[in-house]
Design a protein around this motif. Structure first.
Motif: not given
Length: 222
Positions: A94-102, A73-92
């Motif tokens: 729910i929307a039943d859309l295919d996609g990988d997160i980078d 948890s040293d890098n706050p930018l990495e934390t941002e990216a991880e939280v965003a990835a989790d949020y978007l994976e859940e959204l995909l």
């Protein structure tokens, strides 16, 4: 020597032998427990030493695990990216859309990309993408408590748009040089305007942003 004296002498001698014998047996009996006590003391001393080593190794392992957890948890930018990835994976999901997160870090921003063949989340002119980016930033801020400036891309739209804008800026720079006049461009969002500003500066000219959202645009200054 009389018979009485001889009997007395023999009795005394026998008594001395008896005392000596008893004294020797007593010494041997006493020495055995002493030796046994020494052996038992040695046997008891070894296990605590081994236990102490094991406990020290366990403590060291626990310290290493704690260090590993803290370093994540040293890098706050990495934390941002991880939280965003989790949020978007859940959204995909729910929307039943295919996609990988980078995710990756570039400069002072976290970048998140949805790798997909679908442009449903891009929309006309990237409008849906811009709205989704703002929602993702809000999700990150809610989780971390800090304002987020992460960049979101879907289906490579922003990369393609970047190339188009760099080419557009080059044409506008050339026009400004040829006409020696200001050259206004079409309305753009902040991301697109920054790309144009950077391209114009690299060409040796200056640029300004004018107008109000959503019609704010870049003007090339010769």
């Amino acid at each position: 020597m009389s018979d009485t004296d001889q009997e007395l002498h023999v009795a005394q001698s026998g008594g001395a032998e008896t005392v000596a014998s008893e004294t020797s047996e007593t010494s041997e009996d006493y020495a055995a427990p002493a030796g046994g006590a020494g052996a038992e003391s040695g046997d008891e001393a070894d296990p605590p030493a081994a236990s102490s080593v094991d406990e020290s190794e366990d403590d060291a392992d626990d310290d290493d695990d704690a260090d590993d957890e803290d370093s994540g948890s040293d890098n706050p930018l990495e934390t941002e990216a991880e939280v965003a990835a989790d949020y978007l994976e859940e959204l995909l999901d729910i929307a039943d859309l295919d996609g990988d997160i980078d995710t990756y870090i570039e400069g002072d921003r976290a970048h998140v990309s949805i790798v997909s063949e679908s442009t449903v989340l891009v929309g006309d002119g990237g409008q849906v993408l811009d709205a989704l980016q703002e929602l993702t930033r809000l999700a990150v801020m809610t989780e971390t408590g800090d304002r987020s400036r992460l960049m979101l891309d879907v289906a490579g739209y922003r990369d393609k748009r970047r190339k188009e804008l760099v080419a557009l800026a080059a044409d506008a720079v050339q026009e400004a040089k040829d006409s020696n006049d200001r050259v206004p461009l079409a309305a753009m969002n902040p991301f697109e305007r920054k790309i144009v500003h950077d391209a114009v500066a690299a060409a040796g000219l200056t640029s300004e942003s004018e107008g109000e959202e959503p019609r704010r645009h870049v003007v090339i200054v010769p």
